[in-house]
Design an enzyme around this catalytic site. Sequence first.
Site, PDB file in Angstrom:
ATOM      1  N   GLU A   1      74.253  91.916  21.662  1.00  0.00           N
ATOM      2  CA  GLU A   1      74.175  93.070  20.760  1.00  0.00           C
ATOM      3  C   GLU A   1      75.501  93.320  20.053  1.00  0.00           C
ATOM      4  O   GLU A   1      75.530  93.656  18.864  1.00  0.00           O
ATOM      5  CB  GLU A   1      73.732  94.317  21.528  1.00  0.00           C
ATOM      6  CG  GLU A   1      72.389  94.195  22.239  1.00  0.00           C
ATOM      7  CD  GLU A   1      71.266  93.768  21.314  1.00  0.00           C
ATOM      8  OE1 GLU A   1      71.349  94.025  20.095  1.00  0.00           O
ATOM      9  OE2 GLU A   1      70.294  93.170  21.806  1.00  0.00           O
TER      10      GLU A   1
ATOM     11  N   HIS B   1      75.766  91.017  17.189  1.00  0.00           N
ATOM     12  CA  HIS B   1      75.035  91.493  16.005  1.00  0.00           C
ATOM     13  C   HIS B   1      75.931  92.405  15.162  1.00  0.00           C
ATOM     14  O   HIS B   1      75.945  92.307  13.927  1.00  0.00           O
ATOM     15  CB  HIS B   1      73.786  92.272  16.424  1.00  0.00           C
ATOM     16  CG  HIS B   1      72.575  91.430  16.655  1.00  0.00           C
ATOM     17  ND1 HIS B   1      72.079  90.564  15.704  1.00  0.00           N
ATOM     18  CD2 HIS B   1      71.745  91.321  17.737  1.00  0.00           C
ATOM     19  CE1 HIS B   1      70.994  89.967  16.175  1.00  0.00           C
ATOM     20  NE2 HIS B   1      70.777  90.399  17.408  1.00  0.00           N
TER      21      HIS B   1
ATOM     22  N   GLU C   1      69.256  85.849  15.172  1.00  0.00           N
ATOM     23  CA  GLU C   1      69.197  85.869  16.634  1.00  0.00           C
ATOM     24  C   GLU C   1      69.909  84.655  17.222  1.00  0.00           C
ATOM     25  O   GLU C   1      70.603  84.764  18.234  1.00  0.00           O
ATOM     26  CB  GLU C   1      67.743  85.916  17.113  1.00  0.00           C
ATOM     27  CG  GLU C   1      67.049  87.247  16.895  1.00  0.00           C
ATOM     28  CD  GLU C   1      67.763  88.393  17.580  1.00  0.00           C
ATOM     29  OE1 GLU C   1      68.167  88.252  18.745  1.00  0.00           O
ATOM     30  OE2 GLU C   1      67.927  89.444  16.928  1.00  0.00           O
TER      31      GLU C   1
END
Length: 291
Positions: A145, A148, A224
């Site tokens: 995360e 990201h 991803e």
Amino acid sequence: MKRVVLFLLTNLAVMLVLSVSARILGVDRFLTSNGLDMGMLLVFAALIGFGGSFISLLMSKTMAKWSTGARVIERPANQDEAWLVDTVRQLSKKAGLQMPEVAIYDGAPNAFATGPSKSRSLVAVSTGLMQSMNKKEVGAVLAHEVAHIQNGDMVTLTLIQGVVNTFVIFLSRLAAYAVDSFLRRDDDESGSPGIGYWISSIAFEIMFGILASVVVMCFSRKREYRADAGAAALMGDRAPMIDALRALGGLEAGRLPKEMAASGIAGGGMMALFSSHPPLESRIAALESAS
């Protein structure tokens, strides 16, 4: 998955509100007595399209907290929460980021990162994830995360969504005008659009918006892989990320499932086009083959 789905739903809602508001305020000047002014329609579509995506970006963190019931950890209530905050702090420092907000919410194993910018971001983890994984695996998910955020995926997603929105609005108005022209009586020389135009324009906007989400989901799946690689780099080892992916799919080491539904993981078939995540085995294979 939550990050992308929430953004798409918010974006669609904002676009519809902006479109209806533009009609009520009379700023949709692309309809003339001679038909559609294509230049004005394109400008209108771009303004509404990019406006909708950027408003959705600004609302992303607030909407995520509201929809999941996430509680920002300001003062850790226990050792697990203290560990979460400390782990995100360490990962953010490695990634060269400001410390994001850290939140926890009740739900199935999942986690997401969102926010309008790298300096105003949020990392949220479900209680289900904390209970179903060991700390090394949870750490890998947190690193994913944080990656990201480091990669600026929300801002890039916003730009792509803005382009997609522009085409959706442009094409929906063209299709609606064609429907209205077909339904209008031959003796109607007013040139003004009828109710068929306004109803069909909203219907086409929703339909094209859903179909166009395939483009956004394709982008999400590619990011991803990059976030997985970023997590491995932040952890200094790919094994924790691989183990975390296996845990998400309920796997034992070396075995792959026939069906994967956890965290938006797609299998095959047409529905894979609407998934925000690639097939789990593809993500594991990409990590295992990385040099």
